[in-house]
Design a protein around this motif. Structure first.
Motif, PDB file in Angstrom:
ATOM      1  N   ALA A 150       0.831  -1.216   0.000  1.00 17.06           N
ATOM      2  CA  ALA A 150       0.000   0.000   0.000  1.00 17.06           C
ATOM      3  C   ALA A 150       0.860   1.258   0.000  1.00 17.06           C
ATOM      4  N   LEU A 151       2.111   1.161   0.499  1.00 20.37           N
ATOM      5  CA  LEU A 151       2.994   2.329   0.497  1.00 20.37           C
ATOM      6  C   LEU A 151       3.444   2.688  -0.916  1.00 20.37           C
ATOM      7  N   LEU A 152       3.285   1.741  -1.834  1.00 19.84           N
ATOM      8  CA  LEU A 152       3.723   1.975  -3.213  1.00 19.84           C
ATOM      9  C   LEU A 152       2.535   2.190  -4.144  1.00 19.84           C
ATOM     10  N   ALA A 153       1.388   2.505  -3.569  1.00 19.48           N
ATOM     11  CA  ALA A 153       0.171   2.633  -4.373  1.00 19.48           C
ATOM     12  C   ALA A 153       0.338   3.683  -5.464  1.00 19.48           C
ATOM     13  N   ALA A 154      -0.387   3.477  -6.552  1.00 17.34           N
ATOM     14  CA  ALA A 154      -0.311   4.396  -7.687  1.00 17.34           C
ATOM     15  C   ALA A 154      -0.733   5.794  -7.264  1.00 17.34           C
ATOM     16  N   ARG A 155      -1.763   5.860  -6.491  1.00 18.50           N
ATOM     17  CA  ARG A 155      -2.274   7.161  -6.049  1.00 18.50           C
ATOM     18  C   ARG A 155      -2.560   7.050  -4.570  1.00 18.50           C
ATOM     19  N   PRO A 156      -1.593   7.455  -3.742  1.00 18.34           N
ATOM     20  CA  PRO A 156      -1.795   7.314  -2.294  1.00 18.34           C
ATOM     21  C   PRO A 156      -3.026   8.104  -1.852  1.00 18.34           C
ATOM     22  N   ASP A 157      -3.709   7.609  -0.822  1.00 17.71           N
ATOM     23  CA  ASP A 157      -4.864   8.320  -0.285  1.00 17.71           C
ATOM     24  C   ASP A 157      -4.452   9.740   0.080  1.00 17.71           C
ATOM     25  N   PRO A 158      -5.091  10.767  -0.507  1.00 19.01           N
ATOM     26  CA  PRO A 158      -4.659  12.144  -0.214  1.00 19.01           C
ATOM     27  C   PRO A 158      -4.925  12.557   1.229  1.00 19.01           C
ATOM     28  N   PHE A 159      -5.680  11.758   1.988  1.00 22.87           N
ATOM     29  CA  PHE A 159      -5.893  12.067   3.405  1.00 22.87           C
ATOM     30  C   PHE A 159      -4.735  11.569   4.259  1.00 22.87           C
ATOM     31  N   GLY A 160      -3.828  10.797   3.681  1.00 20.41           N
ATOM     32  CA  GLY A 160      -2.676  10.328   4.446  1.00 20.41           C
ATOM     33  C   GLY A 160      -2.687   8.833   4.681  1.00 20.41           C
ATOM     34  N   TRP A 161      -1.609   8.352   5.278  1.00 18.68           N
ATOM     35  CA  TRP A 161      -1.384   6.927   5.533  1.00 18.68           C
ATOM     36  C   TRP A 161      -2.343   6.466   6.623  1.00 18.68           C
ATOM     37  N   ALA A 162      -3.170   5.464   6.307  1.00 19.53           N
ATOM     38  CA  ALA A 162      -4.260   5.071   7.216  1.00 19.53           C
ATOM     39  C   ALA A 162      -3.780   4.760   8.643  1.00 19.53           C
ATOM     40  N   PRO A 163      -2.698   3.988   8.834  1.00 25.77           N
ATOM     41  CA  PRO A 163      -2.298   3.716  10.230  1.00 25.77           C
ATOM     42  C   PRO A 163      -1.876   4.983  10.983  1.00 25.77           C
ATOM     43  N   LEU A 164      -1.343   5.961  10.273  1.00 28.16           N
ATOM     44  CA  LEU A 164      -0.998   7.218  10.951  1.00 28.16           C
ATOM     45  C   LEU A 164      -2.263   7.953  11.378  1.00 28.16           C
ATOM     46  N   ARG A 165      -3.261   7.949  10.512  1.00 33.04           N
ATOM     47  CA  ARG A 165      -4.517   8.622  10.865  1.00 33.04           C
ATOM     48  C   ARG A 165      -5.149   7.939  12.076  1.00 33.04           C
ATOM     49  N   ALA A 166      -5.059   6.612  12.148  1.00 34.80           N
ATOM     50  CA  ALA A 166      -5.597   5.902  13.312  1.00 34.80           C
ATOM     51  C   ALA A 166      -4.798   6.255  14.566  1.00 34.80           C
ATOM     52  N   ALA A 167      -3.471   6.356  14.427  1.00 38.60           N
ATOM     53  CA  ALA A 167      -2.636   6.677  15.594  1.00 38.60           C
ATOM     54  C   ALA A 167      -2.918   8.099  16.076  1.00 38.60           C
ATOM     55  N   ILE A 168      -3.166   9.016  15.156  1.00 39.09           N
ATOM     56  CA  ILE A 168      -3.499  10.394  15.546  1.00 39.09           C
ATOM     57  C   ILE A 168      -4.830  10.419  16.288  1.00 39.09           C
ATOM     58  N   ALA A 169      -5.817   9.657  15.793  1.00 40.05           N
ATOM     59  CA  ALA A 169      -7.120   9.609  16.474  1.00 40.05           C
ATOM     60  C   ALA A 169      -6.952   9.057  17.895  1.00 40.05           C
ATOM     61  N   GLU A 170      -6.119   8.042  18.060  1.00 38.33           N
ATOM     62  CA  GLU A 170      -5.876   7.484  19.404  1.00 38.33           C
ATOM     63  C   GLU A 170      -5.192   8.511  20.299  1.00 38.33           C
ATOM     64  N   HIS A 171      -4.209   9.206  19.748  1.00 45.66           N
ATOM     65  CA  HIS A 171      -3.496  10.223  20.509  1.00 45.66           C
ATOM     66  C   HIS A 171      -4.452  11.307  20.993  1.00 45.66           C
ATOM     67  N   LEU A 172      -5.340  11.740  20.109  1.00 42.06           N
ATOM     68  CA  LEU A 172      -6.263  12.827  20.473  1.00 42.06           C
ATOM     69  C   LEU A 172      -7.244  12.382  21.548  1.00 42.06           C
ATOM     70  N   ALA A 173      -7.666  11.116  21.475  1.00 37.73           N
ATOM     71  CA  ALA A 173      -8.576  10.616  22.509  1.00 37.73           C
ATOM     72  C   ALA A 173      -7.857  10.583  23.856  1.00 37.73           C
ATOM     73  N   ALA A 174      -6.607  10.145  23.848  1.00 42.41           N
ATOM     74  CA  ALA A 174      -5.882   9.964  25.102  1.00 42.41           C
ATOM     75  C   ALA A 174      -5.398  11.293  25.683  1.00 42.41           C
ATOM     76  N   TRP A 175      -4.954  12.196  24.841  1.00 42.90           N
ATOM     77  CA  TRP A 175      -4.288  13.405  25.324  1.00 42.90           C
ATOM     78  C   TRP A 175      -5.157  14.641  25.252  1.00 42.90           C
ATOM     79  N   ARG A 176      -6.137  14.639  24.360  1.00 42.88           N
ATOM     80  CA  ARG A 176      -6.875  15.878  24.151  1.00 42.88           C
ATOM     81  C   ARG A 176      -8.374  15.744  24.336  1.00 42.88           C
ATOM     82  N   GLY A 177      -8.819  14.597  24.893  1.00 47.17           N
ATOM     83  CA  GLY A 177     -10.248  14.424  25.138  1.00 47.17           C
ATOM     84  C   GLY A 177     -11.078  14.603  23.888  1.00 47.17           C
ATOM     85  N   LEU A 178     -10.513  14.245  22.746  1.00 47.92           N
ATOM     86  CA  LEU A 178     -11.227  14.435  21.480  1.00 47.92           C
ATOM     87  C   LEU A 178     -11.503  13.071  20.856  1.00 47.92           C
TER      88      LEU A 178
END
Lengths: 479, 479
Positions: A147-175
């Protein structure tokens, strides 16, 4: 495909005499000429053509004859030209296979300096776990998953990073948010540009805090938006003072930049009610709230809002490194489709390269460990700086701040009428100190006076020496 | 700092009943409610407050009572709330230290597919030296040199990378430039945006080739510029056909996209003369010229011009990977100051992270070795594809192309009047083939008809099978 048979002598002559040389360049003229000639000859179709005599060529180009003969000699040595005794210089019948000529090397501007104390917003990168980080990079890319070599990467970003950011925000920012609401960006400028393209019409008016982050107003203007400065008080922005006709308000509710004020709950609710009433957006810039030293971290405004009208904007610059240039937006659901439509056209501007490493660094817990460690260290540094500034107690109002990476210290009574914050900042600069004036962060008249002192990026040795110099400057300013 | 003593019961009530829940979210309502409540409580000031009974709360929020009790139970388990038998639910006197709640995980959209044949512009990433590349990354970052940690990285990019790009251009593209003229960008969109901000006024009109790169016109429009399509012929753009009032012309002189036509020298000179006469800029998009299989690479237009009025735009997407998102601009000297002034405000959007690794990969010669290897492989793949398409000789005009990563094959006489290129592309798509129609790359009426077949990214096995399917499609189309 194109040149064969079409080029002729007059074309060659025209091309030669049209060669562009740049007299202001650091690249010597003979190298420029050799490069341009080489480019022309590589194009093909001129085998055997005779070059103008060096004197004629020099006259046409307005350069010295030496420049021309040096360039001719160079290309003859490379095999592009052949000089025949007595009859002139000719294009070689068989050009050499494109040989790499030495690139003209000009001195580049000196690399930017290491930060001077009290540069605000700088994490201490010497304490960053570089080896760990480098190993994550190496692991992610030595045999990248498909998936890192996809022809057209998801313009929203790398899915596992987006999941890690969501986890971080829940834990650190009550979001609480879903990973699909997270868009990885190349920082604040990219984020603003995306919002301008997908959620805000050109010329839309946005409230910004005054004083505030001065770059923000310029970024908004560059993006074709109109910032409307709104004077803040000790509690931050008062929604009752928002002018009419705004499309959005951009705020730093957890820690007003630069004063550090936290927006009280009543104002938060009023701001959300305003947005609802006016059909406006709230853009929450949450730039360093992870560093809170006393009490509980304030929850994000976006969390309180349930991401209905609030766009959350975060960054890794303050947490890792300014050069990383990765931030993110968390979007209300109604904005997901417009932002996707926008990014499907433009593509993302964020490299995939750091993203899997950052995802691994976050989901392994190493990022949180690093943040907690830095939080302890930065808390100690703030206390140390305040103590080191004790000798200036009458000159500055020495007040601790429960969070952040810098202090804003108001000018004390002993300085009243003697020096402005800008004058003190200029005097400090002459001593090698980067002290920002609070009033320089305002556009509205009669701004508050104070000094912005970043402490996070500097060890106690440097902080101590810098504090001594600052005390001396303040004493001089007080006469 | 802000909430203490100010919050009261009515504030708490208002905050609770104002909690935002998103019914369209993939996150279950009870998780949303728990998250929003947690955020509110973390804010502080509500210790000991009584929560509304679950029934009242459910009625206010318009959710089921079960949603409320589940959220209350969750927060009680986390220590935020305490339930007292018979008297209700209260905010805990001492909140737990911010515990990481499990992040709500929603399914993200499936990752983008691997490219289908004949996706154009795709390098074959399976042949990329990933281990070598990963080692460069690891080496650059495990103990980064101080300049990589600078407070404000040079917005033009990492100096050694700019030097390596200048060397590459001298060796491969006959373009002599100084490293200080090189600006590292996050790709074409970023480059256009920078030029719009620093060199082209809003609403400026730019000639673009028609047919051409369809995304380009949309990018220009998004950036606030006005593309003016100019019909190209077999030799590319004819400068004699440029309309009046243009600020710039954007061209692909080395290899017109998509047809592959190379702009003859006479037209190059005419284009530069036009720019001089009209005080206009030429933007040279040189997207894959490194892959030339016969003859010498055509020199860049910018080299011929001596970078007087020509801006050179290059990319690593076609050479390494689309996800890398690194490209560059080479600027005429008069543009250096305006572009620097622009980027000093906005900052760069390019992460430093890949830049030292890319610089090392280039200056070690590994990049050139990789390019030469891929050039040999791509040349073989083109020949293989043409051979595999032999059975369709009357249906397509099978003409080799001396360069590039895709072929544009015109429809043959056997298809005349029977099927358009778009119809064939749609039929091919149903067979799992990504065939682009040449006419879909044009905006002007009566566009030429042909099929765009990318071959670079696919091994002979896949190309052979795909060619068989395409021949079958073409035969069906011919009836």
């Amino acid at each position: 495909m194109a040149n064969t048979g079409k080029n002729n002598r007059s074309n060659f002559q025209a091309a030669l005499f049209g060669l562009g040389l740049d007299r202001d360049s650091a690249v010597p003229l003979h190298l420029q000429l050799a490069g341009a000639l080489r480019g022309l000859l590589i194009g093909g179709g001129f085998a055997g053509e005779r070059l103008p005599p060096s004197r004629a060529m020099a006259g046409e180009l307005g350069v010295s004859r030496m420049t021309v003969t040096t360039a001719y000699d160079q290309l003859a040595a490379e095999g592009y030209l052949s000089a025949r005794q007595g009859s002139g210089t000719f294009v070689a019948a068989h050009l050499p296979h494109l040989a790499p000529p030495a690139a003209p090397r000009a001195a580049l501007p000196a690399p930017p300096q290491m930060p001077h104390p009290f540069h605000p917003g700088m994490p201490d990168q010497a304490l960053f776990p570089h080896r760990l980080w480098a190993r994550h990079l190496e692991r992610a890319w030595r045999s990248p998953e498909p998936a890192l070599l996809a022809a057209r990467p998801d313009p929203f970003g790398w899915a596992p990073l987006r999941a890690a950011i969501a986890e971080h925000l829940a834990a650190w920012r009550g979001l609480g948010c879903s990973p699909e609401q997270v868009v990885v960006t190349a920082g604040a400028w990219d984020a603003i540009d995306i919002l301008r393209g997908a959620a805000l019409p050109p010329g839309a008016r946005l409230a910004v805090e005054d004083p505030g982050w001065p770059v923000l107003q310029r970024l908004l203007e560059r993006a074709g938006l109109v910032p409307e400065p709104v004077r803040i008080d000790g509690d931050g922005l008062d929604p009752a003072h928002l002018p009419a006709g705004l499309a959005a308000a951009m705020v730093t509710p957890s820690r007003h930049y630069p004063t550090g004020a936290a927006l009280p709950l009543a104002r938060r609710l009023a701001l959300l009610a305003w947005a609802e009433r006016r059909d406006a957006l709230v853009i929450e810039d949450d730039y360093d709230s992870e560093f809170r030293y006393q009490g509980q971290p304030l929850p994000s405004l976006a969390g309180l809002d349930g991401l209905r009208r609030t766009i959350y904007m975060g960054s890794f610059s303050k947490l890792l490194s300014p050069g990383l240039r990765i931030g993110y937006l968390v979007l209300p659901r109604p904005l997901l489709d417009p932002v996707r439509a926008h990014l499907e056209v433009t593509g993302t501007r964020v490299s995939l390269l750091p993203q899997p490493a950052l995802a691994a660094f976050m989901s392994s817990g190493e990022f949180a460990t690093h943040l907690r460690r830095m939080r302890r260290i930065y808390a100690r540094r703030q206390a140390f700086l305040l103590q080191a500034l004790e000798p200036a107690a009458g000159l500055l109002e020495l007040r601790p701040d429960p969070s952040g990476m810098h202090l804003v210290l108001r000018l004390g009574p002993a300085l009243a009428g003697r020096a402005t914050d800008r004058e003190i900042a200029a005097m400090a600069e002459a001593e090698g100190l980067l002290v920002r004036a609070l009033s320089a962060h305002a556009r509205l008249p009669d701004p508050p006076q104070g000094l912005i002192l970043g402490y996070a990026g500097f060890g106690e040795d440097r902080l101590g020496r810098a504090a001594e110099r600052l005390v001396a400057v303040l004493r001089r300013a007080a006469g």
